[in-house]
Design a protein around this motif. Structure first.
Motif, short mmCIF file in Angstrom:
data_model
loop_
_atom_site.label_atom_id
_atom_site.label_comp_id
_atom_site.label_asym_id
_atom_site.label_seq_id
_atom_site.Cartn_x
_atom_site.Cartn_y
_atom_site.Cartn_z
N MET A 154 32.08 31.29 35.90
CA MET A 154 33.26 30.52 35.48
C MET A 154 33.80 31.05 34.15
N GLY A 155 32.89 31.42 33.25
CA GLY A 155 33.30 31.98 31.97
C GLY A 155 34.01 33.32 32.15
N MET A 156 33.50 34.13 33.08
CA MET A 156 34.12 35.42 33.36
C MET A 156 35.51 35.23 33.97
N MET A 157 35.64 34.28 34.86
CA MET A 157 36.94 34.02 35.49
C MET A 157 37.95 33.54 34.45
N LYS A 158 37.50 32.70 33.54
CA LYS A 158 38.39 32.21 32.49
C LYS A 158 38.81 33.36 31.58
N ALA A 159 37.85 34.23 31.21
CA ALA A 159 38.15 35.38 30.35
C ALA A 159 39.12 36.33 31.05
N ALA A 160 38.93 36.54 32.35
CA ALA A 160 39.82 37.42 33.11
C ALA A 160 41.24 36.85 33.14
N GLY A 161 41.37 35.56 33.31
CA GLY A 161 42.68 34.92 33.31
C GLY A 161 43.36 35.04 31.96
N GLU A 162 42.59 34.87 30.89
CA GLU A 162 43.14 35.00 29.54
C GLU A 162 43.59 36.43 29.27
N MET A 163 42.77 37.39 29.73
CA MET A 163 43.12 38.79 29.52
C MET A 163 44.38 39.15 30.30
N LYS A 164 44.52 38.61 31.50
CA LYS A 164 45.71 38.88 32.31
C LYS A 164 46.96 38.36 31.58
N ALA A 165 46.87 37.17 31.03
CA ALA A 165 48.00 36.60 30.30
C ALA A 165 48.34 37.44 29.08
N LYS A 166 47.31 37.90 28.36
CA LYS A 166 47.54 38.74 27.18
C LYS A 166 48.18 40.06 27.57
#
Length: 107
Positions: A5-17
């Motif tokens: 779940m942490g990895m998925m959240k980090a991936a989503g944040e990176m995509k937005a950035k």
């Protein structure tokens, strides 16, 4: 499961950035110069040429080859600055991620 779940959240944040960074790069205009500023080329962050400025002193019939070389040099200068800025901003977005050296993002 918690790590996933942490990895998925980090991936989503990176995509937005990355999307934000790409929009910023598209709006940037970077200048390259040659001949001591006699020729200036402006490129967008995506590498599209936005403008070309040539000092009037270069408009001589026998100097066409020199002018052509200066235009190419200014374009290449601007392009290398765009690539450098892109890599710099990408490093900020991907900081802390185990990405192999030399791998260029976005794909």
């Amino acid at each position: 499961m918690k790590d996933l779940m942490g990895m998925m959240k980090a991936a989503g944040e990176m995509k937005a950035k990355m999307e934000t960074m790409q929009a910023e790069l598209a709006d940037m205009v970077i200048e390259g110069r040659s001949g001591g500023g006699l020729v200036t080329v402006s490129l967008s962050g995506k590498g599209d040429m936005k403008s070309l400025k040539i000092d009037p002193s270069l408009f001589k019939e026998d100097d066409v080859g020199v002018l052509e070389d200066l235009i190419l040099a200014a374009h290449n200068d601007a392009k290398s600055k765009v690539e450098s800025e892109t890599q710099s901003r990408m490093a900020e977005v991907t900081a802390g991620l185990p990405i192999p050296p030399g791998m260029k993002l976005p794909f």
